[in-house]
Design an enzyme around this catalytic site. Structure first.
Site, short mmCIF file in Angstrom:
data_model
loop_
_atom_site.label_atom_id
_atom_site.label_comp_id
_atom_site.label_asym_id
_atom_site.label_seq_id
_atom_site.Cartn_x
_atom_site.Cartn_y
_atom_site.Cartn_z
N GLY A 113 0.91 -1.23 0.06
CA GLY A 113 -0.14 -0.03 0.06
C GLY A 113 0.86 1.15 0.02
O GLY A 113 0.82 2.22 -0.67
N TYR A 114 1.76 1.05 0.92
CA TYR A 114 2.99 2.41 0.85
C TYR A 114 3.55 2.76 -0.38
O TYR A 114 3.74 3.81 -0.89
CB TYR A 114 3.90 1.87 1.99
CG TYR A 114 4.95 3.32 2.36
CD1 TYR A 114 4.55 4.51 2.90
CD2 TYR A 114 6.19 2.83 2.11
CE1 TYR A 114 5.42 5.53 3.08
CE2 TYR A 114 7.17 3.84 2.31
CZ TYR A 114 6.75 4.95 2.94
OH TYR A 114 7.77 6.01 3.15
N ASN A 115 3.97 1.42 -1.05
CA ASN A 115 4.65 1.60 -2.33
C ASN A 115 3.59 2.05 -3.55
O ASN A 115 4.05 2.86 -4.44
CB ASN A 115 5.30 0.02 -2.85
CG ASN A 115 6.12 -0.21 -1.80
OD1 ASN A 115 6.99 0.47 -1.11
ND2 ASN A 115 6.83 -1.46 -1.80
N LYS A 118 4.26 5.67 -2.95
CA LYS A 118 5.42 6.43 -3.04
C LYS A 118 5.87 5.90 -4.62
O LYS A 118 6.50 6.80 -5.31
CB LYS A 118 6.58 5.72 -2.24
CG LYS A 118 6.58 6.36 -0.75
CD LYS A 118 6.78 7.70 -0.76
CE LYS A 118 6.88 8.18 0.83
NZ LYS A 118 7.14 9.71 0.80
#
Length: 210
Positions: A113-115, A118
């Site tokens: 999810g973070y990737n 970003k």
């Protein structure tokens, strides 16, 4: 910062101005840029450092945690760039430095999810760099691995195994110091960084090597 007291403490230490608000809200980001122009009459450097991922296995996310992660890490950068770039374009000069993530390149555990957020920042970097190069504006991303921050310690308190996994893949065997990440941003903002644009520069202790 979201906390005005923290923002004011830093502003006092560096001799700057403070601002509190959620930069994933377009109007708030616009207010930040407008206040900056009112105070300094120009914007030479924009560092998109707002963020904070919610790290967990992808199927343990909720719609709310995924939306929050993308808001914090992608929309903050999108809106600040969108509001700052007209001023930089008019001035014929600007340095935009996004803070990305080395995890985008290595598929780090519990970071999908973070990737997603970003990775959007990394992709926006190249598009903006090419579009605005004719106006004397450079756009780059600094992509750190784990960084020794209070946020890392907060994650360690809840999920020490995750932090251990993240640090274990760093050949230098430790998280980055905040100053090591800031140093790369300072280089890109300074005179020696003027011929670097459209790049994702890893500050990762060797986690990925080219």
């Amino acid at each position: 910062d979201l906390d005005i007291a923290l923002a004011e403490a830093v502003a006092e230490a560096v001799g700057g101005a403070s601002f509190a608000g959620d930069l994933s809200d377009e109007a708030v980001a616009g207010d930040l840029i407008a206040r900056t122009i009112a105070r300094y009459e120009r914007i030479d450097i924009l560092v998109n450092n707002a963020g904070g991922g919610i790290l967990r296995p992808f199927l343990d996310h909720t719609p709310e945690t995924l939306r929050t992660t993308i808001d914090r890490n992608l929309w903050t950068a999108v809106w600040c760039c969108w509001h700052a770039l007209p001023h930089m374009k008019a001035a014929g000069y600007g340095r935009i430095i996004n803070i990305g993530a080395d995890s985008v390149r290595n598929g780090l555990v519990d970071h999908a999810g973070y990737n997603a957020a970003k990775g959007g920042v990394h992709a926006m970097t190249t598009g903006l760099a090419r579009e605005f190069a004719p106006y004397g504006i450079t756009v780059n991303t600094v992509a750190p691995c784990a960084v020794q921050t209070q946020q890392l310690e907060d994650v360690r308190a809840v999920n020490p195994a995750l932090v251990d996994k993240v640090v274990a893949i760093i050949p230098l065997g430790r998280p980055a110091a905040e100053s090591e990440v800031a140093g790369m941003a300072a280089y890109l903002a300074g005179p020696d960084g003027g011929f670097v644009t459209g790049q994702v520069l890893s500050v990762n202790g060797g986690t990925n090597m080219l």
